[in-house]
Design an enzyme around this catalytic site. Structure first.
Site, PDB file in Angstrom:
ATOM      1  N   HIS A 136      64.897  39.968  43.070  1.00  0.00           N
ATOM      2  CA  HIS A 136      63.640  39.211  43.111  1.00  0.00           C
ATOM      3  C   HIS A 136      63.911  37.903  43.860  1.00  0.00           C
ATOM      4  O   HIS A 136      65.031  37.402  43.873  1.00  0.00           O
ATOM      5  CB  HIS A 136      63.246  38.934  41.658  1.00  0.00           C
ATOM      6  CG  HIS A 136      61.910  38.323  41.434  1.00  0.00           C
ATOM      7  ND1 HIS A 136      61.685  36.972  41.560  1.00  0.00           N
ATOM      8  CD2 HIS A 136      60.725  38.860  41.075  1.00  0.00           C
ATOM      9  CE1 HIS A 136      60.415  36.709  41.272  1.00  0.00           C
ATOM     10  NE2 HIS A 136      59.804  37.845  40.972  1.00  0.00           N
ATOM     11  N   LYS A 238      57.926  38.651  29.607  1.00  0.00           N
ATOM     12  CA  LYS A 238      58.017  40.047  30.035  1.00  0.00           C
ATOM     13  C   LYS A 238      58.504  40.934  28.897  1.00  0.00           C
ATOM     14  O   LYS A 238      58.751  42.121  29.095  1.00  0.00           O
ATOM     15  CB  LYS A 238      58.957  40.173  31.237  1.00  0.00           C
ATOM     16  CG  LYS A 238      58.402  39.530  32.519  1.00  0.00           C
ATOM     17  CD  LYS A 238      59.372  39.713  33.659  1.00  0.00           C
ATOM     18  CE  LYS A 238      59.050  38.852  34.858  1.00  0.00           C
ATOM     19  NZ  LYS A 238      57.847  39.257  35.584  1.00  0.00           N
TER      20      LYS A 238
HETATM   21  C1  LIG Z   1      63.554  41.124  38.325  1.00  0.00           C
HETATM   22  C2  LIG Z   1      62.836  39.832  38.150  1.00  0.00           C
HETATM   23  N1  LIG Z   1      63.530  38.691  38.170  1.00  0.00           N
HETATM   24  C3  LIG Z   1      62.951  37.502  38.013  1.00  0.00           C
HETATM   25  C4  LIG Z   1      61.594  37.399  37.843  1.00  0.00           C
HETATM   26  C5  LIG Z   1      60.987  36.039  37.673  1.00  0.00           C
HETATM   27  O1  LIG Z   1      60.474  35.920  36.382  1.00  0.00           O
HETATM   28  P1  LIG Z   1      59.733  34.565  35.981  1.00  0.00           P
HETATM   29  O2  LIG Z   1      58.608  34.397  36.948  1.00  0.00           O
HETATM   30  O3  LIG Z   1      59.259  34.816  34.583  1.00  0.00           O
HETATM   31  O4  LIG Z   1      60.729  33.483  36.086  1.00  0.00           O
HETATM   32  C6  LIG Z   1      60.812  38.557  37.839  1.00  0.00           C
HETATM   33  C7  LIG Z   1      59.349  38.476  37.704  1.00  0.00           C
HETATM   34  O5  LIG Z   1      58.619  39.358  38.099  1.00  0.00           O
HETATM   35  C8  LIG Z   1      61.443  39.793  37.983  1.00  0.00           C
HETATM   36  O6  LIG Z   1      60.760  40.940  37.967  1.00  0.00           O
END
Ligand SMILES: Cc1ncc(COP(=O)(O)O)c(C=O)c1O
Length: 424
Positions: A136, A238
């Site tokens: 991500h 999540k």
């Molecule tokens: C694999 C992964 N990492 C990190 C994130 C970032 O999460 P957050 O926006 O809650 O920090 C996401 C959000 O979709 C994700 O799917």
């Protein structure tokens, strides 16, 4: 890794296009507010069980106070709950001590914390940082920052459209590598990476391993000690918890050696006019007034997961995901990304419908009460490397059921009728 005990044939036998089993949804008030809602966007943020909403409401109604700051009863109670929360997270992820758990705003902040503290203080010019292309943006941009500020080189390990690392990609991890970062489960492809293997490979070269578990916690059992992860991050929202609370797990020795990230109240030991000594870990990394109701909600979310049983959750999600891959793969106008049919995958499936832009499809489905995600899923380097502009993503959780996959498939036919590809 937890995989379904059901064979494809067994699971198919159990599935029915008229399955309206709402098991799991009664705990979620959102489905009372929106009885027709088909929520296939858990990977973006989960819906919240009543237990979480009630716990937060109860805390704010009965116990709200500023932790670590006051001698009065409400402050003491807020401190008590916050500390219990840390212990509970530590037990939930198998950390060897509560001090290894740092509360952050979310996974993104946790990754930035590692980058700004561990990254900037240990990575030097000429070093290498190796990142899985499936990461991500939250697990890429911080490493770009570290590389550009230190003069280190950023390298990527590439994957096939099924999410398998291409031959030789792990060999990019060498004795020059200081840090290896990767997701446990890809939010774009659904592939579950062999993170034990990646962690062992990083350690064999003296590098630390950063695991982004944002799409794994709440879906798979987590044991940071068994994994030997150096750092592992996730977001409460999540995993049935509230937004605004996330977790950074770090091995105690790493955290101890790291300078502070944000500075200010509650992360100090003593402040002079011109200098400050800092608190011990984990308080050193938690500047400012803590998000106690977030921690209370997170505790209720962990209770919910434990009550449901992580194996049961995982098996149900696997069953739905496998069914979704099967149904979507049967459609000649659909291209499914990620692990092939019959292979383990996370609780999501990304796909493209020929001739219909993912955003158009998402809007048409939304008109039928079906919520999916469309776009690049914050994984632009991955999409570019695979030659994909955008995709649709359906993601699943304990409150979904296979009948909703059938509704999705019917929604795709409906969209094709709107675009004139199908008639009648
Ligand atoms: C694999 C992964 N990492 C990190 C994130 C970032 O999460 P957050 O926006 O809650 O920090 C996401 C959000 O979709 C994700 O799917």
């Amino acid at each position: 890794m937890v995989s379904s005990n059901l064979t494809d044939t067994q699971s198919h036998d159990r599935l029915s296009t008229t399955d309206r089993d709402r098991t799991g949804q009664t705990d979620f008030p959102i489905f009372t507010s929106h009885p027709e809602l088909i929520y296939l966007d858990h990977a973006a943020t989960s819906q919240k069980p009543k237990q979480v909403i009630d716990a937060m409401s109860r805390y704010l109604t009965e116990s709200n106070g500023s932790p670590h700051r006051g001698a009065h009863k409400l402050s003491v109670e807020a401190t008590r709950l916050y500390d219990i929360g840390r212990k509970k997270v530590a037990a939930f992820i198998g950390a060897s001590r509560p001090e290894e758990v740092v509360f952050t705003k979310n996974a993104t902040e946790a990754l930035n914390l590692i980058a700004y503290t561990y990254g900037l203080s240990t990575v030097k010019a000429g070093d290498e940082i190796v990142v899985a292309i499936t990461s991500h943006h939250s697990n890429i941009v911080p490493w770009q920052m570290v590389a550009s500020r230190t003069g280190a080189t950023l390298k990527f390990m590439y994957v096939s459209p099924e999410g398998d690392f291409l031959p030789g990609e792990w060999d990019k991890i060498t004795d020059q590598t200081k840090l290896v970062a990767f997701p446990w489960v890809s939010n774009s492809l659904g592939v579950i990476h062999d993170i034990s293997g990646l962690i062992a490979k990083a350690h064999a070269h003296g590098a630390v391993a950063v695991v982004d578990a944002a799409q794994a916690v709440g879906h798979l059992p987590v044991d940071v000690c068994a994994l030997d992860a150096d750092f592992l991050v996730f977001s409460g929202h999540k995993m049935y918890g509230p937004t605004g609370i996330g977790v950074l797990y770090g091995k105690h020795a790493h955290l101890e050696a790291m300078p502070p990230f944000l500075t200010g109240g509650d992360m100090i030991e003593y402040v002079e006019e011109q200098s400050t000594t800092f608190a011990a870990v984990p308080e050193r990394f938690e500047a400012g007034t803590q998000h106690v109701e977030g921690v209370v909600g997170l505790m209720a979310a962990m209770d919910f997961i434990e009550h449901m049983g992580i194996t049961r959750i995982s098996e149900k999600e696997q069953r739905i995901a496998r069914y979704a891959v099967k149904r979507l793969s049967e459609l000649p106008f659909v291209r499914v990304y990620g692990p092939r049919e019959g292979h383990d995958r996370g609780a999501l499936v990304a796909f493209e419908v020929e001739g219909i832009h993912p955003h158009d499809l998402a809007s048409i489905l939304d008109d039928r009460g079906i919520a999916i995600r469309a776009g690049h899923h914050c994984t632009q380097p991955l999409m570019k490397s695979l030659g994909i502009m955008a995709s649709c993503r359906a993601s699943f959780s304990i409150y979904n059921h296979v009948g909703e996959v059938d509704a999705l498939v019917e929604g795709l036919h409906h969209a094709r009728r709107i675009f004139g590809y199908e008639h009648g």
